[in-house]
Design a protein around this motif. Sequence first.
Motif, PDB file in Angstrom:
ATOM      1  N   THR A  86       0.884  -1.329  -0.005  1.00 40.32           N
ATOM      2  CA  THR A  86      -0.039   0.029   0.037  1.00 40.32           C
ATOM      3  C   THR A  86       0.853   1.211   0.116  1.00 40.32           C
ATOM      4  O   THR A  86       2.041   1.092   0.143  1.00 40.32           O
ATOM      5  N   VAL A  94      -2.913   9.907   3.419  1.00 47.63           N
ATOM      6  CA  VAL A  94      -4.081   8.987   2.854  1.00 47.63           C
ATOM      7  C   VAL A  94      -3.308   7.800   2.386  1.00 47.63           C
ATOM      8  O   VAL A  94      -2.141   7.759   2.063  1.00 47.63           O
ATOM      9  N   THR A 133      -3.254   4.361  -0.004  1.00 46.90           N
ATOM     10  CA  THR A 133      -3.967   4.044  -1.232  1.00 46.90           C
ATOM     11  C   THR A 133      -3.657   2.277  -1.235  1.00 46.90           C
ATOM     12  O   THR A 133      -2.620   1.880  -1.108  1.00 46.90           O
ATOM     13  N   THR A 134      -4.600   1.686  -1.485  1.00 41.44           N
ATOM     14  CA  THR A 134      -4.603   0.310  -1.468  1.00 41.44           C
ATOM     15  C   THR A 134      -4.742  -0.174  -2.933  1.00 41.44           C
ATOM     16  O   THR A 134      -5.864   0.306  -3.567  1.00 41.44           O
ATOM     17  N   ALA A 190      -8.125   2.289  -4.137  1.00 45.74           N
ATOM     18  CA  ALA A 190      -8.818   2.496  -3.072  1.00 45.74           C
ATOM     19  C   ALA A 190      -8.143   3.502  -2.016  1.00 45.74           C
ATOM     20  O   ALA A 190      -7.255   3.052  -1.444  1.00 45.74           O
ATOM     21  N   ASP A 191      -8.590   4.723  -1.742  1.00 49.43           N
ATOM     22  CA  ASP A 191      -8.121   5.799  -0.984  1.00 49.43           C
ATOM     23  C   ASP A 191      -8.725   5.616   0.282  1.00 49.43           C
ATOM     24  O   ASP A 191      -9.825   5.682   0.282  1.00 49.43           O
ATOM     25  N   GLU A 192      -7.905   5.764   1.352  1.00 48.18           N
ATOM     26  CA  GLU A 192      -8.523   5.861   2.785  1.00 48.18           C
ATOM     27  C   GLU A 192      -7.766   7.030   3.564  1.00 48.18           C
ATOM     28  O   GLU A 192      -6.545   7.059   3.560  1.00 48.18           O
ATOM     29  N   VAL A 235      -6.514   8.452   6.514  1.00 50.04           N
ATOM     30  CA  VAL A 235      -6.256   7.875   7.788  1.00 50.04           C
ATOM     31  C   VAL A 235      -5.988   8.789   8.850  1.00 50.04           C
ATOM     32  O   VAL A 235      -6.159   8.503  10.263  1.00 50.04           O
ATOM     33  N   GLU A 247     -12.625  16.578   2.798  1.00 46.29           N
ATOM     34  CA  GLU A 247     -12.039  15.478   2.068  1.00 46.29           C
ATOM     35  C   GLU A 247     -11.951  15.594   0.586  1.00 46.29           C
ATOM     36  O   GLU A 247     -11.112  15.172   0.073  1.00 46.29           O
ATOM     37  N   ARG A 259      -8.195  15.256  -1.442  1.00 43.71           N
ATOM     38  CA  ARG A 259      -8.310  14.249  -2.648  1.00 43.71           C
ATOM     39  C   ARG A 259      -7.725  15.146  -3.810  1.00 43.71           C
ATOM     40  O   ARG A 259      -6.987  14.642  -4.658  1.00 43.71           O
TER      41      ARG A 259
END
Length: 261
Positions: free
Chosen positions: A67, A87, A89-90, A100-102, A104, A114, A118
């Motif tokens: 990730t 952030v 990213t997976t 997929a961004d999270e 954190v 948000e 982004r």
Amino acid sequence: MLDVTVLPNQRRPRSARPPASEPRRPWLPQHARLCPALDAGSALGYLVFPPLEPNESYQVRYLPDHTYRFSFYINDASGSPDLVFAVVTTTSAGGGGLMADELVYHDPAYKLSEETIRGLKRALIVNQDTPPGGIGLCGAVDFRTPEGWDTVYTAVLNQLQPPHLPALTARVQTDWYAHGTEFRYVLPPGGILSASASAPVGQVFFMPREEVRLQTGTEADAAAFREAQREYWEGKAADQLTAPYGLTYSPHYRKQSREHR
């Protein structure tokens, strides 16, 4: 004279530090700094900086679980980087380029939505995981070349201090293709890449799309080449200087190159 159009980063147009041509590389050994041919290689084209304000910086980590963690900082009153958001990213299983961004971490004191976060990430990094470990660092400017000319995007030339990351070199037909400037690095698992407003993220130079033909030299060509070598080395041996720290060097190449401009 070649005229190349320089355009600001579309997402952060006011954060653009202009490109710069710079022959010096402070981390090179001292004897290398007296090599004009090396200086000319370092000065090839222009250094390009990231679209950051002077008090901003970011860091990208490629974690062992494959990730990516993107962390964005703003300097506090003392000048120390303060983490604004992070952030993760997976990448999708099996590839396919889906991410997929999270979010954190998010410091509410900076009042960034948000959506803004982004958008800021997209303005600074692109093309994650192509190839695995790959990360594209956006430049503060884009380039538009005249007809028949390309732009070459690569890492900062002759930048040898560790950590030294692998970089991909791209050549783009920027006379017709509106290419957003990016420099592609490849991180190993656990690798870290940092960027600040004062440090270049890559280097560009411009090349014509002319066909090059190689032809075999004649014996007369070879003899002329050897004679030119002999004359040069005799001139260099006769023109020697001593640097303040004791190193002996010759300015002969630099003098000759000025005469041939």
